[in-house]
Design an enzyme around this catalytic site. Structure first.
Site, PDB file in Angstrom:
ATOM      1  N   HIS A 191       0.640  -0.779  -0.037  1.00 18.91           N
ATOM      2  CA  HIS A 191      -0.284  -0.021   0.572  1.00 18.91           C
ATOM      3  C   HIS A 191       1.008   0.865   0.291  1.00 18.91           C
ATOM      4  CE1 HIS A 191       0.250   1.468   4.538  1.00 18.91           C
ATOM      5  NE2 HIS A 191       0.027  -0.023   4.920  1.00 18.91           N
ATOM      6  N   ASP A 233       5.865   1.573   7.533  1.00 17.75           N
ATOM      7  CA  ASP A 233       4.489   0.943   6.835  1.00 17.75           C
ATOM      8  C   ASP A 233       3.896   2.167   6.361  1.00 17.75           C
ATOM      9  OD1 ASP A 233       2.041  -0.275   7.257  1.00 17.75           O
ATOM     10  OD2 ASP A 233       1.180   1.034   9.312  1.00 17.75           O
ATOM     11  N   GLU A 266      -5.209   1.302   2.256  1.00 21.09           N
ATOM     12  CA  GLU A 266      -5.680   0.936   3.253  1.00 21.09           C
ATOM     13  C   GLU A 266      -5.651   1.297   4.195  1.00 21.09           C
ATOM     14  OE1 GLU A 266      -3.868  -2.080   5.851  1.00 21.09           O
ATOM     15  OE2 GLU A 266      -3.060  -0.282   5.712  1.00 21.09           O
ATOM     16  N   GLU A 267      -4.853   2.545   4.943  1.00 23.35           N
ATOM     17  CA  GLU A 267      -5.194   2.531   6.580  1.00 23.35           C
ATOM     18  C   GLU A 267      -6.696   2.625   6.945  1.00 23.35           C
ATOM     19  OE1 GLU A 267      -2.889   2.426   8.444  1.00 23.35           O
ATOM     20  OE2 GLU A 267      -0.939   2.928   6.982  1.00 23.35           O
ATOM     21  N   ASP A 278       3.352  -5.200   3.983  1.00 19.03           N
ATOM     22  CA  ASP A 278       3.806  -4.360   4.183  1.00 19.03           C
ATOM     23  C   ASP A 278       3.727  -4.298   5.723  1.00 19.03           C
ATOM     24  OD1 ASP A 278       1.854  -2.706   5.197  1.00 19.03           O
ATOM     25  OD2 ASP A 278      -0.209  -3.647   5.792  1.00 19.03           O
ATOM     26  N   HIS A 296       1.945   3.486  12.823  1.00 22.52           N
ATOM     27  CA  HIS A 296       1.311   4.753  12.973  1.00 22.52           C
ATOM     28  C   HIS A 296       1.821   5.654  13.811  1.00 22.52           C
ATOM     29  CE1 HIS A 296      -2.075   1.845  11.768  1.00 22.52           C
ATOM     30  NE2 HIS A 296      -1.060   1.941  10.699  1.00 22.52           N
TER      31      HIS A 296
END
Length: 516
Positions: A268, A280, A312-313, A341, A439
């Protein structure tokens, strides 16, 4: 909350006159290239190239915001990421590239709350509006679900309301109708609220006012102090944004190789709004990009397709859109799907998706076990220990699993905690999560474990080379019994979730799903 619709200028910004057209393909040059092998393709993977991509991705994130660099879908940084990948691929004239551009709702919210200067942990609600409120705190003593729960004395106050009986949106709208300055909702159990939404951008009961949520323990304490006559001044700072954003999947398919036996590899291209996402999933995105670029030095037996998924998130939006709109006749040409990922976590381990299901009892479709074995053998040949990772459906392989396509891939961990045994296997720190910057704003260029990154990109190269040479270990074409029987209009799993459930899908184990 600021609500807007971004016009298709984003689409225009991502529309290219592709140089990768069929007539640009030099057959004579192709015949002079060697047939791809794993060893030859791995030798062409170098960390310097990967780190150059990483520096560019960091720059793209900073184009979105200097204070909170990110590549969230549809942002300036995300569009730059997609544009960068496409430009490099088109320059090779080796791939047919395609942008799948479509709209999806982007929502972002945050809040902070203090009571008489004391900071209380606060969560936000999607669709909440922006605003800074400083006002006396007022406890209604009820659940705020009907107009009668809001006396005239709430006007100009910051209203304290307990969760329960009606949705958050009704409480906030009724408070707005009563001219309250803002709302603090506290949980009906001691813990903090885990998030949520107001249910829509507006409600007929009244206008929204700024809102934040606190724990049940904190709320009951404030309510008791107010009942005892204490005067409490609350300060609420709320931010809300909702807008329709256009963004794109990027699909690149080799012009050569058997198009009825496609080897598909994906990652992604977006990050969370809170950080640049260089691990990420910048790491998987860069790994697929560098493999795709180096693959152009070889001939292929089977066609290779790369996918860089948007959003994707926000709940596997891009990969779900792709599978949803892919006819069954085209799905049947995909021999397997590989997903990458987070492959460079700073406190990393070497994990492989559990294709045979012998560890987590959640096997992938037939062929997935063979993919797992290929990666097990790869790490073993390099003297490295690997361990299985559960097929939870929490990354972009999920939609492929659901339609019966065998899947696999490697992963270096995120919120799991490394054990003492893990340190013996892989180094790093025990008692620390695999990626402390998961994140977060600190998921930057410096967050990559470079040696692990290079090893895992060579794992991508190995699998692409092996399967583009031959599918002899993969049961393909698929037996009728292994092909998904779902109807064309049947929803994929993430499509059954509410917006807020889907928005947090990657973090929420409660929504794990088996392809079966």
């Amino acid at each position: 909350m600021w609500f807007s619709t971004l016009l298709p200028f984003v689409t225009l910004a991502l529309t290219f006159t592709s140089s990768a057209s069929a007539q640009d393909f030099d057959i004579g040059e192709l015949e002079r290239k060697p047939l791809v092998t794993s060893a030859a393709l791995q030798r062409r993977i170098h960390r310097d190239n990967l780190l150059r991509h990483a520096r560019n991705f960091q720059h793209f994130a900073e184009q979105t915001s200097k204070t909170t660099p990110n590549r969230a879908f549809g942002s300036v940084g995300h569009n730059s990421t997609v544009r960068y990948i496409k430009k490099l691929l088109d320059a090779t004239k080796f791939y047919d590239t395609q942008l799948q551009t479509f709209p999806y709702t982007y929502a972002e919210a945050s809040s902070n709350f203090t009571a008489n200067g004391v900071i209380l942990p606060t969560k936000s609600l999607f669709y909440g509006i922006s605003g800074d409120v400083t006002a006396p705190l007022f406890a209604t003593g009820n659940l705020g679900c009907v107009p009668e729960h809001f006396p005239a004395s709430v006007e100009g106050k910051l209203v304290l309301i307990q969760r329960g009986d009606c949705i958050y949106g009704i409480k906030v709208a009724l408070a707005g109708a009563a001219k309250a300055a803002g709302v603090i909702i506290f949980n009906d159990v001691p813990a903090e609220l885990s998030g949520g939404s107001l249910g829509g951008v507006s409600r007929p009961e009244g206008p929204y006012v700024p809102v934040g949520t606190i724990s049940g323990t904190a709320g009951l304490d404030l309510q008791a102090r107010l009942a005892a006559g204490e005067e409490i001044t609350g300060v609420l700072k709320a931010y809300g944004l909702v807008e329709e954003r256009y963004s794109s999947n990027l699909i690149a398919t080799s012009k050569q190789g058997n198009k009825n036996q496609i080897v598909f590899s994906g990652s992604h291209s977006d990050s969370v709004p809170g950080g640049p996402g260089i691990n990420d999933d910048g790491s998987g995105t860069m790994g697929n990009l560098e493999t795709a670029l180096q693959l152009t030095n070889f001939r292929l037996n089977n066609a290779v397709r790369f996918g860089w998924w948007t959003a994707e998130e926000f709940g596997l939006v891009g990969s779900t859109h792709h599978i949803r709109n892919l006819p069954q006749s085209e799905r049947d040409k995909i021999a397997l799907y590989l997903n990458f990922d987070m492959i460079a976590s700073p406190n990393s381990g070497f994990f492989i998706y559990d294709g045979d299901g012998d560890t987590f009892q959640r096997p992938g479709p037939p062929g997935s076990a063979q993919i797992e074995k290929l990666y097990e053998d790869y790490y073993k040949a390099k003297g490295l220990i690997s361990r299985p990772s559960n097929f939870t459906g929490r990354s972009d392989y999920g939609p492929f699993l659901e339609v019966g396509i065998p899947c696999g891939g490697v992963f270096t961990g995120h919120e799991g905690v490394k054990t003492d045994e893990g340190v013996q296997w892989w180094g790093g720190q025990a008692g620390v999560v695999y990626d402390p910057c998961y994140h977060a704003r600190c998921d930057t260029y410096e967050n990559l474990r470079v040696e692990t990154f290079e090893t895992n990109v060579k794992a991508i190269a190995h699998s692409i080379a092996v399967y583009s040479m031959s599918l002899e270990t993969i049961p393909f074409p698929r037996a009728a019994s292994s092909i998904s029987s779902r109807s064309a209009d049947e929803k994929l799993h993430v499509e059954t979730l509410t917006y807020e459930e889907r928005r947090h899908y990657g973090c929420d184990h409660a929504h794990e799903v088996s392809w079966q």
